[in-house]
Design a protein around this motif. Structure first.
Motif, PDB file in Angstrom:
ATOM      1  N   ILE A  74       0.871  -1.645   0.275  1.00  0.00           N
ATOM      2  CA  ILE A  74       0.216  -0.110   0.297  1.00  0.00           C
ATOM      3  C   ILE A  74       0.967   1.416  -0.206  1.00  0.00           C
ATOM      4  CG2 ILE A  74      -2.161   1.463   1.301  1.00  0.00           C
ATOM      5  CD1 ILE A  74      -2.698  -1.686   2.359  1.00  0.00           C
ATOM      6  N   ILE A  75       1.655   1.031   0.898  1.00  0.00           N
ATOM      7  CA  ILE A  75       2.398   2.060   0.838  1.00  0.00           C
ATOM      8  C   ILE A  75       4.678   2.063   0.784  1.00  0.00           C
ATOM      9  CG2 ILE A  75       3.870   4.369   2.570  1.00  0.00           C
ATOM     10  CD1 ILE A  75       1.353   4.497   1.239  1.00  0.00           C
ATOM     11  N   PRO A  76       4.738   2.091  -0.383  1.00  0.00           N
ATOM     12  CA  PRO A  76       5.664   0.987  -1.020  1.00  0.00           C
ATOM     13  C   PRO A  76       6.968   1.478  -0.123  1.00  0.00           C
ATOM     14  CG  PRO A  76       4.587   2.088  -2.411  1.00  0.00           C
ATOM     15  CD  PRO A  76       4.135   2.626  -1.616  1.00  0.00           C
ATOM     16  N   ASN A  77       7.645   0.703   0.913  1.00  0.00           N
ATOM     17  CA  ASN A  77       8.727   1.061   1.599  1.00  0.00           C
ATOM     18  C   ASN A  77       8.778   1.200   2.784  1.00  0.00           C
ATOM     19  OD1 ASN A  77      10.974   0.168   0.146  1.00  0.00           O
ATOM     20  ND2 ASN A  77      10.265   1.642  -1.554  1.00  0.00           N
ATOM     21  N   PHE A  78       7.249   1.740   3.591  1.00  0.00           N
ATOM     22  CA  PHE A  78       6.701   2.211   4.520  1.00  0.00           C
ATOM     23  C   PHE A  78       7.938   2.353   5.820  1.00  0.00           C
ATOM     24  CE2 PHE A  78       4.748   1.566   8.859  1.00  0.00           C
ATOM     25  CZ  PHE A  78       4.316   3.193   8.940  1.00  0.00           C
ATOM     26  N   GLY A  79       7.685   2.658   6.289  1.00  0.00           N
ATOM     27  CA  GLY A  79       8.612   2.787   8.177  1.00  0.00           C
ATOM     28  C   GLY A  79      10.496   2.806   7.232  1.00  0.00           C
ATOM     29  N   GLU A  80      10.690   2.992   6.288  1.00  0.00           N
ATOM     30  CA  GLU A  80      12.360   3.111   6.176  1.00  0.00           C
ATOM     31  C   GLU A  80      12.448   3.745   6.420  1.00  0.00           C
ATOM     32  OE1 GLU A  80      12.853   1.560   2.397  1.00  0.00           O
ATOM     33  OE2 GLU A  80      12.417  -0.393   2.746  1.00  0.00           O
ATOM     34  N   GLU A  81      11.848   5.573   6.469  1.00  0.00           N
ATOM     35  CA  GLU A  81      12.083   6.325   6.723  1.00  0.00           C
ATOM     36  C   GLU A  81      11.518   7.327   7.967  1.00  0.00           C
ATOM     37  OE1 GLU A  81      14.596   8.815   5.193  1.00  0.00           O
ATOM     38  OE2 GLU A  81      14.343   7.278   3.481  1.00  0.00           O
ATOM     39  N   GLU A  82      12.181   7.861   8.985  1.00  0.00           N
ATOM     40  CA  GLU A  82      10.994   8.493  10.001  1.00  0.00           C
ATOM     41  C   GLU A  82      10.028   8.781  10.107  1.00  0.00           C
ATOM     42  OE1 GLU A  82      10.476   8.403  14.074  1.00  0.00           O
ATOM     43  OE2 GLU A  82      12.431   7.675  12.876  1.00  0.00           O
ATOM     44  N   ILE A  83      10.317   9.643   8.790  1.00  0.00           N
ATOM     45  CA  ILE A  83       8.864  11.014   8.898  1.00  0.00           C
ATOM     46  C   ILE A  83       7.875  10.211   8.410  1.00  0.00           C
ATOM     47  CG2 ILE A  83       9.565  11.080   6.224  1.00  0.00           C
ATOM     48  CD1 ILE A  83       8.850  13.969   6.705  1.00  0.00           C
ATOM     49  N   ASP A  84       8.088   8.849   7.989  1.00  0.00           N
ATOM     50  CA  ASP A  84       6.764   7.544   7.694  1.00  0.00           C
ATOM     51  C   ASP A  84       5.700   7.577   9.493  1.00  0.00           C
ATOM     52  OD1 ASP A  84       7.006   7.742   5.157  1.00  0.00           O
ATOM     53  OD2 ASP A  84       8.023   5.141   5.044  1.00  0.00           O
TER      54      ASP A  84
END
Length: 114
Positions: A74-84
């Protein structure tokens, strides 16, 4: 006979809008369904029917929603960036209801006969 059920472009739309990215983000609504119908017609199928389903869907806890986002595209690469997680926190605040965190489940079905 051909039968398929697919995820529509507007599935989990409010989540994708919050993140500004996501699965099928960008394509116009119903473009995938239209592609199926055109290709089926080109392949000689007739009596082509399509049906849509769009319903509110609720996740009971933030943990449930995080599990979904980490284990689906749904959200590609979710959680790889703190802003997520900052975006997710605001999303939860904006979509929390008495019965859970609201999003949607949108699908379409195509049935065709040859």
């Amino acid at each position: 006979m051909f039968l398929t059920q697919q995820v529509s472009e507007n599935d989990k739309l409010n989540i994708k809008e919050a993140f500004g990215r996501g699965q099928a983000w960008g394509p116009k609504k119903d473009s995938l369904k239209a592609k199926y119908i055109t290709e089926l017609s080109d392949a000689g199928f007739n009596d082509i029917q399509s049906f849509e389903f769009n319903a509110n869907e609720y996740y009971q806890t933030p943990t449930d929603l995080i599990f979904l986002l980490k284990n689906t595209p749904i959200i590609p690469n979710f959680g790889e960036e703190e802003i997520d997680f900052q975006i997710l926190q605001q999303f939860i605040l904006d979509n929390q209801t008495e019965i859970g965190i609201r999003t949607n489940s949108e699908r379409f079905m195509v049935i065709a006969r040859k």
